[in-house]
Design a protein around this motif. Sequence first.
Motif, PDB file in Angstrom:
ATOM      1  N   ASN A  16      -1.423   3.392  -8.982  1.00 50.61           N
ATOM      2  CA  ASN A  16      -0.527   4.557  -8.914  1.00 50.61           C
ATOM      3  C   ASN A  16       0.848   4.201  -9.472  1.00 50.61           C
ATOM      4  OD1 ASN A  16      -2.449   6.095  -7.650  1.00 50.61           O
ATOM      5  ND2 ASN A  16      -1.641   5.838  -5.588  1.00 50.61           N
ATOM      6  N   SER A  55       3.263   3.546  -2.645  1.00 52.66           N
ATOM      7  CA  SER A  55       4.023   3.701  -3.876  1.00 52.66           C
ATOM      8  C   SER A  55       5.397   4.297  -3.588  1.00 52.66           C
ATOM      9  CB  SER A  55       3.260   4.531  -4.907  1.00 52.66           C
ATOM     10  OG  SER A  55       2.611   5.594  -4.316  1.00 52.66           O
ATOM     11  N   SER A  68       0.814  -1.233   0.000  1.00 56.38           N
ATOM     12  CA  SER A  68       0.000   0.000   0.000  1.00 56.38           C
ATOM     13  C   SER A  68       0.833   1.262   0.000  1.00 56.38           C
ATOM     14  CB  SER A  68      -0.871   0.098   1.253  1.00 56.38           C
ATOM     15  OG  SER A  68      -1.944  -0.712   1.165  1.00 56.38           O
ATOM     16  N   GLY A  94       3.104   9.262  -1.240  1.00 62.77           N
ATOM     17  CA  GLY A  94       2.517   7.963  -1.587  1.00 62.77           C
ATOM     18  C   GLY A  94       2.671   6.970  -0.450  1.00 62.77           C
ATOM     19  N   THR A  95       1.931   7.211   0.622  1.00 60.29           N
ATOM     20  CA  THR A  95       2.028   6.306   1.780  1.00 60.29           C
ATOM     21  C   THR A  95       0.648   5.741   2.103  1.00 60.29           C
ATOM     22  OG1 THR A  95       1.917   8.302   3.073  1.00 60.29           O
ATOM     23  CG2 THR A  95       4.062   7.285   2.919  1.00 60.29           C
ATOM     24  N   PRO A  96       0.598   4.660   2.894  1.00 57.01           N
ATOM     25  CA  PRO A  96      -0.699   4.028   3.127  1.00 57.01           C
ATOM     26  C   PRO A  96      -1.745   4.965   3.728  1.00 57.01           C
ATOM     27  CG  PRO A  96       1.065   2.605   3.873  1.00 57.01           C
ATOM     28  CD  PRO A  96       1.696   3.897   3.497  1.00 57.01           C
ATOM     29  N   GLY A  97      -2.938   4.857   3.207  1.00 53.80           N
ATOM     30  CA  GLY A  97      -4.069   5.578   3.801  1.00 53.80           C
ATOM     31  C   GLY A  97      -4.174   7.053   3.453  1.00 53.80           C
ATOM     32  N   VAL A  98      -3.247   7.531   2.604  1.00 54.96           N
ATOM     33  CA  VAL A  98      -3.263   8.959   2.286  1.00 54.96           C
ATOM     34  C   VAL A  98      -4.553   9.346   1.545  1.00 54.96           C
ATOM     35  CG1 VAL A  98      -2.209  10.586   0.665  1.00 54.96           C
ATOM     36  CG2 VAL A  98      -0.827   9.439   2.350  1.00 54.96           C
ATOM     37  N   GLY A  99      -5.017   8.438   0.693  1.00 57.26           N
ATOM     38  CA  GLY A  99      -6.201   8.722  -0.120  1.00 57.26           C
ATOM     39  C   GLY A  99      -7.398   9.130   0.728  1.00 57.26           C
ATOM     40  N   THR A 129      -2.972   1.779  -4.937  1.00 52.12           N
ATOM     41  CA  THR A 129      -1.510   1.915  -4.946  1.00 52.12           C
ATOM     42  C   THR A 129      -0.913   1.179  -6.149  1.00 52.12           C
ATOM     43  OG1 THR A 129      -1.567   1.980  -2.537  1.00 52.12           O
ATOM     44  CG2 THR A 129       0.571   1.626  -3.541  1.00 52.12           C
ATOM     45  N   ASP A 159      -7.099   0.825  -0.764  1.00 52.39           N
ATOM     46  CA  ASP A 159      -5.794   1.491  -0.726  1.00 52.39           C
ATOM     47  C   ASP A 159      -4.772   0.638  -1.487  1.00 52.39           C
ATOM     48  OD1 ASP A 159      -3.685   3.075  -0.067  1.00 52.39           O
ATOM     49  OD2 ASP A 159      -3.720   2.699   2.082  1.00 52.39           O
TER      50      ASP A 159
END
Length: 450
Positions: free
Chosen positions: A424, A306, A304, A383-388, A421, A417
């Motif tokens: 992405n 990028s 998760s 681009g890290t987990p849960g950013v969305g 990713t 996620d």
Amino acid sequence: MTTGPLRYLDSIQPQPLKNLSSYLSALVEGRLWLKVVIGLVLGLLVGFALGPTAGLVEVDTGALVGNWLAFPGMLFLAAVQMIVIPLVFASIILGLASSENVDQLRQMGLTVVSFFVVTTAAAASVGLWVAALMKPGQGFTSDLLQQADVSDAPPPLSPPGLEEIPETLIRLLPGNPLGAMVEGQMLQVVIFAIIVGIALVTLTPAQSKPLLELLTSLQQVCMTVVRWAMVLAPFAVFGLMARLTSQIGVDALVGMAFYVVTVITGLIALLILYLVLVWFIAGQSPMSFLRATRELMLLAFSTSSSAAVMPLSIKTAEERLGVRSSIAQFVIPLGATINMNGTALYQGVAASFLAQVYGIEISISGLALIVAMAVGASIGSPGTPGVGIVILAMVLNSVGIPAEGVALLLGVDRILDMSRTAINVAGDLVASKLMSHWMGDDETPEEATG
Ligand code: ASP
């Protein structure tokens, strides 16, 4: 050695098993993607057995075992993250410094940034379109929102107002580049590296040589660590998947299944769009592109992040897609930082879903605002987990959809996620492949097709 009748048995019974195992090991040997897929499937099964839905073990024991199983995954991520900042710094500078002159750099920079902005806006629009077609929010009532636990929802952030924009832009330039590196401020590090790279191009070879040699060594060291970490990849994927599935029950997915299906349909549509672009523009067939990138996509899916798999993205672009090093080294770190098409698509679907749940009509200008916000926020977010989901709270705020609605989406966010990713990362690879084609120097290496 077995003798007599036993020898006879040896020759008839274990043979098929022996054959099967040597067949399987020959199959797996050297095929990292297959090992990763096996890790993923086994991880899902083990996690499911440990999880609350199967009920085979106590919830606490399941969570404890899940955490230990995730150890190789955490080690993999820690090892790769350890070298991300030095690698971004060295790669971007080396990528830029290999340009012949500032004009060529300007052309490459403008093309790639325009490509990122246009594809991100297109991705958010595809998200809105898919959600309008599939209507995942229909049938939901706002009563369901009352049952959702809002305590975990991220606080609604507001985008900078018009008067704050100049200051926000200036803050992109790191006042203290080392501070930006220490704090892991990726966008600032990228901007600093771009400035150093451009300055280097204007120097004489004698002036730039020492720094270039130092950065080349630094980059080689980072890539060696990546190679070592890759040995762990199948175990990492196994453990991360086992931990994930041991922690969530299947029930969380059921109520939101149609929403999950809508997001995944949108992401697949975007992937098809990418494959068509690469096929028509760069002449690489979809199968060959997918074969070349499958391990990376699976790793992006499992981690998760990028940003964490960015070093592997560079390696894949160079070695499997035939992208020239200087282009991969510039485009991929930049893309991992500012290009998040899967995330932008997700904003479109999630915002429409919540608007449908709340019974809010979004006007044309509201839709345009969602696209603009999704583009801006995915450029500015790491681009890290849960950013969305954090970006989503901001997008919702700007079009007047109650941000507490995010609480409804949290239960299924992890799986989405992971999926966004992977897309992405695919977007960054596509950009590097097309850039390489446009700059007239890409090739599809043999192994990409094998
Ligand atoms: N996890 C995603 C990424 O690293 C960002 C997101 O949350 O959408 O690319």
